[in-house]
Design a protein around this motif. Structure first.
Motif, PDB file in Angstrom:
ATOM      1  N   GLN A   1      -3.929  -5.854  -8.414  1.00  0.00           N
ATOM      2  CA  GLN A   1      -3.430  -4.773  -9.248  1.00  0.00           C
ATOM      3  C   GLN A   1      -4.556  -3.763  -9.435  1.00  0.00           C
ATOM      4  OE1 GLN A   1      -0.351  -4.101 -10.665  1.00  0.00           O
ATOM      5  NE2 GLN A   1      -1.276  -2.183 -11.377  1.00  0.00           N
ATOM      6  N   MET A   2      -4.274  -2.526  -9.081  1.00  0.00           N
ATOM      7  CA  MET A   2      -5.292  -1.482  -9.145  1.00  0.00           C
ATOM      8  C   MET A   2      -4.847  -0.399 -10.125  1.00  0.00           C
ATOM      9  SD  MET A   2      -6.162  -1.225  -5.071  1.00  0.00           S
ATOM     10  CE  MET A   2      -4.456  -0.957  -4.573  1.00  0.00           C
ATOM     11  N   ASN A   3      -5.634  -0.178 -11.147  1.00  0.00           N
ATOM     12  CA  ASN A   3      -5.333   0.820 -12.161  1.00  0.00           C
ATOM     13  C   ASN A   3      -6.409   1.902 -12.171  1.00  0.00           C
ATOM     14  OD1 ASN A   3      -3.102  -0.725 -13.019  1.00  0.00           O
ATOM     15  ND2 ASN A   3      -4.390  -1.899 -14.429  1.00  0.00           N
TER      16      ASN A   3
ATOM     17  N   GLY B   1      -3.594   6.902 -11.166  1.00  0.00           N
ATOM     18  CA  GLY B   1      -2.402   6.072 -11.160  1.00  0.00           C
ATOM     19  C   GLY B   1      -2.698   4.617 -10.843  1.00  0.00           C
ATOM     20  N   SER B   2      -1.624   3.858 -10.666  1.00  0.00           N
ATOM     21  CA  SER B   2      -1.738   2.421 -10.421  1.00  0.00           C
ATOM     22  C   SER B   2      -0.956   2.031  -9.183  1.00  0.00           C
ATOM     23  CB  SER B   2      -1.200   1.632 -11.623  1.00  0.00           C
ATOM     24  OG  SER B   2      -1.927   1.908 -12.792  1.00  0.00           O
ATOM     25  N   LEU B   3      -1.397   0.951  -8.588  1.00  0.00           N
ATOM     26  CA  LEU B   3      -0.737   0.418  -7.400  1.00  0.00           C
ATOM     27  C   LEU B   3      -1.038  -1.071  -7.325  1.00  0.00           C
ATOM     28  CD1 LEU B   3       0.915   1.532  -4.934  1.00  0.00           C
ATOM     29  CD2 LEU B   3      -1.246   1.515  -3.669  1.00  0.00           C
TER      30      LEU B   3
ATOM     31  N   ARG C   1     -10.864  -2.159 -13.801  1.00  0.00           N
ATOM     32  CA  ARG C   1      -9.750  -1.382 -13.248  1.00  0.00           C
ATOM     33  C   ARG C   1      -8.854  -2.228 -12.345  1.00  0.00           C
ATOM     34  NH1 ARG C   1     -10.596   2.672  -9.855  1.00  0.00           N
ATOM     35  NH2 ARG C   1     -12.546   1.842  -8.985  1.00  0.00           N
ATOM     36  N   PHE C   2      -9.437  -3.162 -11.624  1.00  0.00           N
ATOM     37  CA  PHE C   2      -8.685  -3.995 -10.686  1.00  0.00           C
ATOM     38  C   PHE C   2      -8.543  -5.414 -11.237  1.00  0.00           C
ATOM     39  CE2 PHE C   2      -9.647  -1.668  -6.411  1.00  0.00           C
ATOM     40  CZ  PHE C   2      -9.288  -0.458  -6.986  1.00  0.00           C
ATOM     41  N   THR C   3      -7.418  -6.027 -10.926  1.00  0.00           N
ATOM     42  CA  THR C   3      -7.177  -7.405 -11.344  1.00  0.00           C
ATOM     43  C   THR C   3      -6.570  -8.188 -10.187  1.00  0.00           C
ATOM     44  OG1 THR C   3      -6.762  -6.698 -13.631  1.00  0.00           O
ATOM     45  CG2 THR C   3      -6.019  -8.897 -13.003  1.00  0.00           C
TER      46      THR C   3
ATOM     47  N   GLY D   1       0.824  -1.198   0.000  1.00  0.00           N
ATOM     48  CA  GLY D   1       0.000   0.000   0.000  1.00  0.00           C
ATOM     49  C   GLY D   1       0.858   1.248   0.000  1.00  0.00           C
ATOM     50  N   GLY D   2       0.205   2.382  -0.181  1.00  0.00           N
ATOM     51  CA  GLY D   2       0.943   3.637  -0.164  1.00  0.00           C
ATOM     52  C   GLY D   2       0.142   4.765  -0.765  1.00  0.00           C
TER      53      GLY D   2
END
Length: 129
Positions: free
Chosen positions: A82-84, A16-18, A67-69, A9-10
Motif C-alpha cells: 500500500q503506497m500513500n 495519491g494512493s495506490l 508512507r508505504f505499508t 500498478g497504474g
C-alpha cells in the motif's frame, strides 16, 4: 511451479494512493520472506521493503517509511504494498520477490536483491503532477 505475479500498478496523481498486489504460487508467503523492489528508468533496482516469514514483521527503506505499508494474506497467499502520499520519485516498476531461504528473516540484508531468487514480472507505477 514457483511463481510471483504482480498487479495493480497504474497512473496516480502525486499525493495519491495506490495498492499493488503480489500473488504467490508454488510456495506460501508465510514460509518465505517476500520483498518489494522498484526500478526507475536509468536507475538501479532498489529495495522498498519486506515482510518477514517468521512473524510478519515489516521493514522499509527510509524513503518510504510512514508512507508505504506491506501486508500479507496467508489464506489468499498474497502480499500487498500500500503506497500513500506518492511522490514523483516513487515512479518505477515495482517487483515482488521471494527470499532465498524459507523461515529466515533477512535481518539487515533484506534490501539486497541478490538474496532473492524468484521474481515477478513487475508492475509499473506512474505518478502524474
Amino acid at each position: 511451479q514457483v511463481q510471483l505475479v504482480e498487479s495493480g500498478g497504474g497512473l496516480v496523481q502525486a499525493g495519491g494512493s495506490l495498492s499493488v498486489s503480489c500473488a504467490a504460487s508454488g510456495f506460501t508467503v508465510d514460509t518465505y520472506t517476500v520483498g518489494w523492489f522498484r526500478q526507475a528508468p536509468g536507475k538501479e533496482r532498489e529495495g522498498v521493503g519486506y515482510i518477514s516469514s517468521n512473524d510478519g514483521s515489516t521493514y522499509y527503506t527510509d524513503s518510504v517509511k510512514g508512507r508505504f505499508t506491506i501486508s500479507r494474506d496467508n489464506a489468499e497467499n498474497m502480499v500487498y504494498l500500500q503506497m500513500n502520499n506518492l511522490k514523483h520519485e516513487d515512479a518505477a516498476v515495482y517487483y515482488c520477490a521471494r527470499f532465498l531461504w524459507p523461515r529466515r528473516t533477512p535481518e539487515g540484508w533484506g534490501f539486497d536483491d541478490n538474496l532473492y531468487d524468484v521474481w515477478g514480472q513487475g508492475t509499473q507505477v506512474i505518478i502524474s503532477s
